[in-house]
Design a protein around this motif. Structure first.
Motif, PDB file in Angstrom:
ATOM      1  N   TYR A 131       0.880  -1.327  -0.055  1.00  0.00           N
ATOM      2  CA  TYR A 131       0.185   0.003  -0.069  1.00  0.00           C
ATOM      3  C   TYR A 131       0.830   1.305   0.130  1.00  0.00           C
ATOM      4  O   TYR A 131       1.996   1.045   0.167  1.00  0.00           O
ATOM      5  CB  TYR A 131      -0.919  -0.162   1.219  1.00  0.00           C
ATOM      6  CG  TYR A 131      -0.134   0.239   2.412  1.00  0.00           C
ATOM      7  CD1 TYR A 131      -0.200   1.502   3.196  1.00  0.00           C
ATOM      8  CD2 TYR A 131       0.371  -0.675   3.232  1.00  0.00           C
ATOM      9  CE1 TYR A 131       0.418   1.752   4.285  1.00  0.00           C
ATOM     10  CE2 TYR A 131       0.969  -0.615   4.418  1.00  0.00           C
ATOM     11  CZ  TYR A 131       1.154   0.701   5.033  1.00  0.00           C
ATOM     12  OH  TYR A 131       1.965   0.902   6.059  1.00  0.00           O
ATOM     13  N   GLY A 132       0.118   2.460  -0.343  1.00  0.00           N
ATOM     14  CA  GLY A 132       0.929   3.782  -0.402  1.00  0.00           C
ATOM     15  C   GLY A 132      -0.074   4.846  -0.017  1.00  0.00           C
ATOM     16  O   GLY A 132      -1.207   4.669   0.142  1.00  0.00           O
ATOM     17  N   ILE A 133       0.661   5.941   0.048  1.00  0.00           N
ATOM     18  CA  ILE A 133      -0.485   7.126   0.234  1.00  0.00           C
ATOM     19  C   ILE A 133      -0.039   8.125  -0.817  1.00  0.00           C
ATOM     20  O   ILE A 133       1.108   8.376  -1.257  1.00  0.00           O
ATOM     21  CB  ILE A 133       0.011   7.884   1.764  1.00  0.00           C
ATOM     22  CG1 ILE A 133      -0.491   6.948   2.775  1.00  0.00           C
ATOM     23  CG2 ILE A 133      -0.653   9.376   1.707  1.00  0.00           C
ATOM     24  CD1 ILE A 133      -0.198   7.190   4.076  1.00  0.00           C
ATOM     25  N   ASN A 134      -1.123   8.880  -1.320  1.00  0.00           N
ATOM     26  CA  ASN A 134      -0.926   9.426  -2.688  1.00  0.00           C
ATOM     27  C   ASN A 134      -0.392  11.118  -2.310  1.00  0.00           C
ATOM     28  O   ASN A 134      -0.461  11.311  -0.852  1.00  0.00           O
ATOM     29  CB  ASN A 134      -2.359   9.775  -3.127  1.00  0.00           C
ATOM     30  CG  ASN A 134      -2.514   8.725  -4.291  1.00  0.00           C
ATOM     31  OD1 ASN A 134      -1.848   7.984  -4.786  1.00  0.00           O
ATOM     32  ND2 ASN A 134      -4.012   8.392  -4.512  1.00  0.00           N
ATOM     33  N   PHE A 135      -0.001  11.870  -2.988  1.00  0.00           N
ATOM     34  CA  PHE A 135       0.518  12.959  -2.691  1.00  0.00           C
ATOM     35  C   PHE A 135      -0.441  13.821  -2.049  1.00  0.00           C
ATOM     36  O   PHE A 135      -1.654  13.955  -2.289  1.00  0.00           O
ATOM     37  CB  PHE A 135       0.944  13.757  -4.007  1.00  0.00           C
ATOM     38  CG  PHE A 135       2.155  13.444  -4.644  1.00  0.00           C
ATOM     39  CD1 PHE A 135       3.515  14.064  -4.313  1.00  0.00           C
ATOM     40  CD2 PHE A 135       2.240  12.427  -5.702  1.00  0.00           C
ATOM     41  CE1 PHE A 135       4.662  13.532  -4.876  1.00  0.00           C
ATOM     42  CE2 PHE A 135       3.630  12.007  -6.159  1.00  0.00           C
ATOM     43  CZ  PHE A 135       4.723  12.606  -5.835  1.00  0.00           C
ATOM     44  N   ILE A 136       0.065  14.670  -1.064  1.00  0.00           N
ATOM     45  CA  ILE A 136      -1.031  15.758  -0.247  1.00  0.00           C
ATOM     46  C   ILE A 136      -0.877  16.726  -1.321  1.00  0.00           C
ATOM     47  O   ILE A 136      -0.009  17.426  -1.457  1.00  0.00           O
ATOM     48  CB  ILE A 136      -0.203  16.086   1.110  1.00  0.00           C
ATOM     49  CG1 ILE A 136       0.240  14.776   1.986  1.00  0.00           C
ATOM     50  CG2 ILE A 136      -1.125  16.991   1.780  1.00  0.00           C
ATOM     51  CD1 ILE A 136      -0.982  13.948   2.055  1.00  0.00           C
TER      52      ILE A 136
END
Length: 199
Positions: free
Chosen positions: A180-185
């Motif tokens: 998993y990852g977290i998209n750009f803020i």
């Protein structure tokens, strides 16, 4: 540093604390009604109230965190008060472990042999977290702020992206299956709590 909301760290009356800062749905433990499988083996449950999340974020403003490299990207880690660690442990042992058992057959004796690791990360505009696997058995994620944009949680294997709700906990297997990852803020400052359940 003077805290704006020191009361969130007072757990001398834990039942009162829970009734104030924990979502009523979690207290009911009606797992079939309150847990939602948003993707394969990714579950969502209402956890902390918006009031608690807002106060925790407000208390962190002005606190200089530790700059770390997380999954190859820069991030800022904020210290977590010991009282919050205790509350999370209490909620996991007395409440959430039953949700784990409901979905994955992890019972209390097994859970009590495991370790909880809580980490508070702050991401600025244009920061993201690249996809990775964790070494944890279960990874849990809670978005604490209400005003940052972007920062969606995504699972490449399942071609699924979710926009986390403030105060809701998302939990999923940490190893192998759930990269998993977290998209750009896109705007604002993303405040997130990760809880790793490890052996």
């Amino acid at each position: 540093m003077s805290l704006k909301y020191p009361e969130i760290y007072n757990i001398s009356e834990i039942d009162k604390w829970i009734s104030t800062y924990v979502r009523k749905e979690l207290v009911t433990t009606e797992w079939d009604l309150i847990s939602n499988e948003v993707a394969q083996d990714v579950y969502q449950i209402p956890f902390f109230t918006e009031e608690f999340c807002d106060k925790l974020v407000e208390n962190s403003i002005g606190e200089k965190g530790q700059q770390i490299t997380l999954w190859g990207h820069e991030a800022e880690e904020i210290g977590i008060n010991d009282s919050i660690h205790e509350v999370i442990k209490n909620l996991f042992v007395n409440k959430l472990v039953h949700a784990f058992y409901h979905h994955w057959s992890i019972d209390l004796p097994t859970f009590q042999r495991l370790e909880l690791v809580n980490r508070y990360f702050r991401l600025q505009k244009n920061q993201d977290l690249r996809p990775r696997h964790d070494s944890s058995i279960i990874t849990c994620y809670i978005k604490l702020d209400s005003d940052s944009e972007g920062g969606e949680l995504f699972f490449p294997k399942y071609n699924y992206t979710l926009k986390p709700k403030q105060g809701h906990i998302y939990f999923f297997p940490g190893r192998v299956t759930h990269r998993y990852g977290i998209n750009f803020i896109k705007s604002g400052i993303n405040n997130s709590l990760f809880i790793y359940i490890t052996d």
